[in-house]
Design a protein around this motif. Structure first.
Motif, PDB file in Angstrom:
ATOM      1  N   HIS A 410       0.793  -1.331   0.195  1.00  0.00           N
ATOM      2  CA  HIS A 410       0.051  -0.017   0.050  1.00  0.00           C
ATOM      3  C   HIS A 410       0.738   1.314   0.123  1.00  0.00           C
ATOM      4  O   HIS A 410       0.621   2.378  -0.646  1.00  0.00           O
ATOM      5  N   GLU A 414       0.963   4.017  -2.781  1.00  0.00           N
ATOM      6  CA  GLU A 414       0.574   5.651  -2.538  1.00  0.00           C
ATOM      7  C   GLU A 414       1.884   6.462  -2.922  1.00  0.00           C
ATOM      8  O   GLU A 414       1.616   7.516  -3.536  1.00  0.00           O
ATOM      9  N   ARG A 417       1.617   6.791  -6.675  1.00  0.00           N
ATOM     10  CA  ARG A 417       0.494   7.888  -6.966  1.00  0.00           C
ATOM     11  C   ARG A 417       1.126   9.105  -6.917  1.00  0.00           C
ATOM     12  O   ARG A 417       0.829   9.978  -7.737  1.00  0.00           O
ATOM     13  N   ARG A 418       1.668   9.571  -5.577  1.00  0.00           N
ATOM     14  CA  ARG A 418       2.342  10.769  -5.424  1.00  0.00           C
ATOM     15  C   ARG A 418       3.404  11.408  -6.323  1.00  0.00           C
ATOM     16  O   ARG A 418       3.080  12.424  -6.792  1.00  0.00           O
TER      17      ARG A 418
END
Length: 462
Positions: A410, A414, A417-418
């Motif tokens: 996870h 993330e 994604r950033r």
């Protein structure tokens, strides 16, 4: 004849299909070279047995290797050898060779003072600059700070192993090898001097070559081919590796055309990457004994790990200590180190010499070549990951993983994604400023705190 033509047709099909497959893979994560090697191993005599490594195929493969090193030598500029970065690159290679010698001396399977052990030591110190150049060009790294560091370390990582092969893998007495090497250098210097003098004198032959550079005669292309094949033939006659002759031809090309010749470069790139170089990688793959790799996966993993220890680690430390490079971020230094640990052509060359001398078995050579092929995939991939992390908060992600190791999937998702959000933000701001992303974005730029500054557009005077 029929066997050679069938093998050549299959190789041509592989060379045609691999770029298409690369295009279909998201983010071009797998370099074309890896697919060529894998296809060669699959179609070679150890699996499907539809590509035969005959003497004719071996000769064409050697020409592919020669073209690869010709283009690599041509891309090397004097500043990569003599500048501050180049001096660091040379010193770092010396350190990597010393570390490799210690590693091989402690390795029970090899003897440092025999051909097989010295071949492994040289293989651990190499950078496949010729293989890297298309990847760097595709990723627009050539004119960046990271690209200049890769060229500085990679130049010596390709040139010095070639010289080490010549001096250390020869079965002759060292003084004989030195005399032969000096004779070869003299011939190479003469090869460079004759066209230069012809240019100054402007004689009939020189004018004919220039005037017919782009006619059906293609005299400039034929001149370069004569130099390449001539020097590789001389190196073979002198019982030196043909890589040395090809590298010398590339250096001479750069000396004769210091500012480059886009038309000539395009023609030779078309010959090299359109036919000879893909054939070299496919034939190299066909020589890989897949069953030997399956029987000894430990050697495969150990060799890749040792490449990281022997080559990547000293480069990272050198970048951290260098006056002109210590301000680079950790991800930037890792990016350079990973790229410079990409290895293959020299591994093929040294293992071929060791097998030919009867000092190394084909099974061991297959594992080492396969490891080199894997680095062509994994090292640029790792470098790409660290390069992308330049504009994302990698440190924060690592701290989160340390605190919550079970949530690593996870956290990485993330973090990715950033990272994509930061790149999207930068592209939008550049678009708003009327600039193209490829024109101004460099891996040395930052988006601190998730805020990407917009470079000012140059004033065109209107």
């Amino acid at each position: 004849m029929v066997t050679d033509l069938v093998s050549l047709a299959i190789i041509a099909l592989i060379a045609f299909a691999c770029p298409i497959l690369c295009r279909l893979i998201p983010n071009k994560a797998v370099p074309e070279t890896v697919l060529l090697l894998a296809a060669g191993a699959l179609c070679g005599p150890h699996v499907l047995n539809i590509v035969q490594v005959t003497d004719a195929m071996a000769l064409l493969s050697d020409l592919g290797l020669a073209f690869l090193f010709l283009l690599a030598g041509y891309e090397i500029s004097p500043k990569n050898l003599t500048g501050a970065e180049g001096k660091r690159g040379a010193a770092t290679w010396a350190v990597t060779f010393a570390v490799a010698a210690v590693v091989v001396a402690a390795w029970p399977s090899f003897s440092l003072f025999s051909v097989d052990g010295m071949a492994v030591a040289i293989a651990l110190t190499t950078t496949a600059l010729g293989t890297l150049l298309p990847i760097l060009q595709e990723r627009k790294l050539m004119d960046t700070r990271i690209g200049s560091e890769i060229l500085a370390y990679g130049t010596w990582g390709e040139l010095l192993p070639v010289l080490a092969m010549t001096l250390l893998l020869s079965t002759r007495a060292k003084w004989e090898t030195m005399l032969i090497l000096m004779a070869f250098v003299a011939i190479a210097l003469l090869t460079a001097a004759v066209p230069k003098r012809a240019e100054r004198l402007g004689g009939w032959v020189y004018r004919f070559v220039v005037e017919n550079a782009n006619t059906n005669s293609q005299m400039l292309v034929r001149t370069v081919n004569l130099m390449l094949i001539g020097l590789t033939a001389i190196s073979a006659l002198f019982d030196l590796d043909i890589v040395l002759g090809a590298f010398a031809a590339g250096f001479i090309m750069r000396y004769l055309i210091p500012d480059g010749d886009p038309t000539l470069e395009m023609k030779h790139s078309a010959m090299a990457y359109g036919f000879f170089i893909p054939l070299f990688f496919v034939v190299s793959g066909a020589k890989i004994d897949v069953t030997a790799i399956a029987a000894n996966p430990g050697l495969l993993l150990m060799f890749i790990g040792l490449l990281l220890f022997v080559r990547a680690l000293p480069i990272f430390i050198s970048l951290s200590l260098g006056k002109t490079s210590r301000d680079m971020t950790v991800p930037e230094r890792l990016t350079v180190a990973f790229y410079c640990t990409t290895a293959l052509p020299i591994i093929v060359a040294v293992t071929t010499v060791a097998v030919g001398a009867g000092a190394m078995g084909q099974a061991t050579a297959s594992v080492l070549v396969a490891a080199g092929g894997i680095t062509v995939f994994i090292m640029p991939l790792l470098a790409s990951l660290t390069a992308h992390s330049v504009n994302a908060d990698l440190g924060s992600a690592l701290r989160e993983i340390r605190e919550h190791p079970r949530a690593v999937g996870h956290i990485l998702a993330e973090h990715r994604r950033r990272e994509r959000e930061l790149h999207r933000q930068l592209k939008e701001r550049l678009r708003a400023a009327g600039l193209r992303h490829s024109d101004v974005f460099d891996l040395t730029e930052r988006c601190p705190g998730g805020v990407c500054p917009v470079p000012e557009a140059e004033d065109d005077g209107r």
